[in-house]
Design a protein around this motif. Structure first.
Motif, PDB file in Angstrom:
ATOM      1  N   THR A   1      38.020  39.007  75.569  1.00  0.00           N
ATOM      2  CA  THR A   1      38.970  38.595  76.611  1.00  0.00           C
ATOM      3  C   THR A   1      39.668  37.298  76.220  1.00  0.00           C
ATOM      4  OG1 THR A   1      37.610  39.662  78.313  1.00  0.00           O
ATOM      5  CG2 THR A   1      39.192  37.998  79.046  1.00  0.00           C
TER       6      THR A   1
ATOM      7  N   GLN B   1      42.176  37.970  73.498  1.00  0.00           N
ATOM      8  CA  GLN B   1      43.295  38.703  74.083  1.00  0.00           C
ATOM      9  C   GLN B   1      44.263  37.743  74.767  1.00  0.00           C
ATOM     10  OE1 GLN B   1      43.045  42.235  74.064  1.00  0.00           O
ATOM     11  NE2 GLN B   1      44.945  42.702  75.123  1.00  0.00           N
ATOM     12  N   SER B   2      43.736  36.708  75.395  1.00  0.00           N
ATOM     13  CA  SER B   2      44.591  35.762  76.109  1.00  0.00           C
ATOM     14  C   SER B   2      45.409  34.890  75.154  1.00  0.00           C
ATOM     15  CB  SER B   2      43.740  34.870  77.019  1.00  0.00           C
ATOM     16  OG  SER B   2      42.943  33.968  76.257  1.00  0.00           O
TER      17      SER B   2
ATOM     18  N   GLY C   1      46.750  38.494  71.969  1.00  0.00           N
ATOM     19  CA  GLY C   1      46.733  39.931  72.170  1.00  0.00           C
ATOM     20  C   GLY C   1      47.844  40.451  73.059  1.00  0.00           C
ATOM     21  N   GLU C   2      48.294  41.677  72.740  1.00  0.00           N
ATOM     22  CA  GLU C   2      49.182  42.429  73.616  1.00  0.00           C
ATOM     23  C   GLU C   2      48.320  43.225  74.603  1.00  0.00           C
ATOM     24  OE1 GLU C   2      52.342  42.281  73.601  1.00  0.00           O
ATOM     25  OE2 GLU C   2      53.032  41.631  71.624  1.00  0.00           O
ATOM     26  N   PRO C   3      48.931  43.785  75.655  1.00  0.00           N
ATOM     27  CA  PRO C   3      48.141  44.585  76.605  1.00  0.00           C
ATOM     28  C   PRO C   3      47.401  45.746  75.957  1.00  0.00           C
ATOM     29  CG  PRO C   3      50.267  44.032  77.556  1.00  0.00           C
ATOM     30  CD  PRO C   3      50.319  43.570  76.128  1.00  0.00           C
ATOM     31  N   ASP C   4      47.948  46.311  74.870  1.00  0.00           N
ATOM     32  CA  ASP C   4      47.282  47.428  74.212  1.00  0.00           C
ATOM     33  C   ASP C   4      46.302  46.973  73.135  1.00  0.00           C
ATOM     34  OD1 ASP C   4      48.993  46.512  72.276  1.00  0.00           O
ATOM     35  OD2 ASP C   4      50.053  48.413  71.974  1.00  0.00           O
ATOM     36  N   GLY C   5      46.077  45.641  73.024  1.00  0.00           N
ATOM     37  CA  GLY C   5      45.103  45.138  72.073  1.00  0.00           C
ATOM     38  C   GLY C   5      45.677  44.730  70.733  1.00  0.00           C
ATOM     39  N   ARG C   6      46.933  45.086  70.463  1.00  0.00           N
ATOM     40  CA  ARG C   6      47.519  44.653  69.192  1.00  0.00           C
ATOM     41  C   ARG C   6      47.641  43.135  69.146  1.00  0.00           C
ATOM     42  NH1 ARG C   6      53.091  47.483  68.648  1.00  0.00           N
ATOM     43  NH2 ARG C   6      53.093  46.934  70.856  1.00  0.00           N
TER      44      ARG C   6
ATOM     45  N   SER D   1      49.633  39.951  68.638  1.00  0.00           N
ATOM     46  CA  SER D   1      51.038  39.604  68.783  1.00  0.00           C
ATOM     47  C   SER D   1      51.562  38.855  67.563  1.00  0.00           C
ATOM     48  CB  SER D   1      51.239  38.716  70.019  1.00  0.00           C
ATOM     49  OG  SER D   1      50.647  39.282  71.143  1.00  0.00           O
TER      50      SER D   1
ATOM     51  N   THR E   1      44.410  44.911  65.525  1.00  0.00           N
ATOM     52  CA  THR E   1      44.135  44.724  66.945  1.00  0.00           C
ATOM     53  C   THR E   1      42.987  43.722  67.130  1.00  0.00           C
ATOM     54  OG1 THR E   1      42.463  46.463  67.109  1.00  0.00           O
ATOM     55  CG2 THR E   1      44.767  47.143  67.336  1.00  0.00           C
TER      56      THR E   1
END
Length: 379
Positions: free
Chosen positions: A120, A123-124, A127-132, A134, A185
């Motif tokens: 998490t 991701q913040s 990360g993109e919403p799909d886990g890639r 950025s 990802t």
């Protein structure tokens, strides 16, 4: 056609001690804020540093500042769940299955610690919403980044698998290793950092993956295949002291000290053996005419080990571990001496991480001339 000069930064593993690498980068960024390091590779916790540095926007100095901010804000609860109920329930499951010969119908724990908070947190940041992750594809397209490589170990095949962000990079294979160009990802980072037994393995495709340092005997190979002509490698393990030749025999080593020795053998000793091979190849190429190189090229290599003893530093902060985790690690003898290697993997305490970053910056200042010879032409 002359191959363009390319600088690669290679990040080794080390759990929480990877914060030391951030301090090293901090010193470099202050001296060379626009450094062009277009190849980044990472394994284990070093994969976090490589991926975040590759994904963040801005100059080299701005990206290092973002990476430093991320590490400075880490706390154990942002990396793993360490509540007493969580830890002791998992420890009991392991114990019951062990003493019962797996005859008791006890659910199998995947690991001692749940690292979903780390996913998490990453991701913040990138990360993109799909886990890639950025920003990486954009940087490759505009030439800011030549390639990012993250390595993990397949529990199915036993091979080291290196995932490449650069779709144009030709895949290569070697003994017990392979490469796969993929859209990177957060799961790829989590797989590379999954310390066996401690952190849960990660399923990618049809296989489960764990810490990339396991059996990864050629840590400089991804950077070389991505086109590096010069490599800056920042390690997190100080070379061992010379063997004792006199004095009394030490007390029998506690489990934590034995675990630390195993971790060093499994995860952290490959950089120097790979460096030795590379130096021998360079020496051979210098003795051969150019038309006899067979596609090989000399690689300038700068391996920077800590001046500071990071394991000893971890021992000083051991009382600040979460109480339940401290109880379990002391059961392994971390308070009996020699457990610093194990502690340095798990010590995601803010004070310890800040101390590591400061130590990295100080050590880099000591190595300033060596660093200048390595990176100045790319500034």
């Amino acid at each position: 056609m002359t191959r363009p000069e390319e600088l690669a930064i290679v990040f080794s593993g080390g759990g929480a001690s990877a914060a030391y690498q951030v301090g090293f980068l901090w010193h470099i960024a202050e001296r060379y804020p626009n450094l062009r390091a277009r190849i980044l590779t990472g394994v284990s916790a070093g994969a976090v540093n490589a991926a975040v540095l590759a994904a963040l926007p801005g100059t080299f100095a701005e990206r290092v500042a973002g990476l430093r901010h991320a590490w400075s804000n880490l706390q154990p609860e942002l990396v793993y769940r360490a509540s007493p109920l969580h830890l002791f329930s998992r420890a009991m499951r392991y114990g019951v299955r062990l003493v019962s010969g797996n005859a008791k119908p006890v659910p199998r724990p995947q690991s001692m610690l749940d690292t979903s908070p780390l996913k998490t947190f990453l991701q913040s940041i990138v990360g993109e919403p799909d886990g890639r992750i950025s920003g990486i594809r954009k940087k490759i397209d505009n030439g800011e980044l030549r390639g990012l490589a993250i390595t993990a170990s397949s529990y199915h095949s036993g091979r080291s698998v290196t995932w490449l962000s650069d779709q144009s990079a030709g895949a290569w294979t070697g003994p017990h290793r392979e490469t796969r160009p993929v859209p990177l990802t957060i799961d790829h980072i989590m797989a590379s950092t999954a310390l066996p037994m401690l952190f849960p393995a990660v399923a990618i495709g049809r296989e489960w993956y764990g810490d990339g340092s396991i059996g990864f005997t050629s840590p400089f190979s991804p950077a070389i295949h991505l086109g590096a002509t010069r490599i800056l490698a920042i390690t997190t393990r100080k070379p061992p002291p010379p063997p004792k030749t006199h004095g009394e025999i030490d007390p029998y080593p506690p489990p934590a000290q034995i675990a630390g020795a195993l971790l060093n053998a499994l995860f952290f000793e490959h950089s120097h053996s790979d460096a030795l091979r590379l130096h021998r190849i360079n020496d051979l190429l210098m003795r051969l005419p150019h038309d006899a190189h067979g596609g090989l090229r000399p690689i300038d290599l700068c391996v920077l080990d800590p001046v500071t003893d990071l394991a000893a530093l971890a021992t000083k902060f051991e009382p600040r571990l979460p109480p339940a985790l401290r109880f379990l690690t002391r059961g392994l003898g971390t308070d009996e001496g020699g457990g610093g290697e194990l502690l340095s993997l798990l010590m995601f305490q803010g004070e310890y991480l800040s101390a590591l970053i400061d130590a990295g910056k100080r050590d880099a200042a000591v190595r300033a001339e060596q660093i200048e010879r390595c990176v100045a032409q790319f500034a």
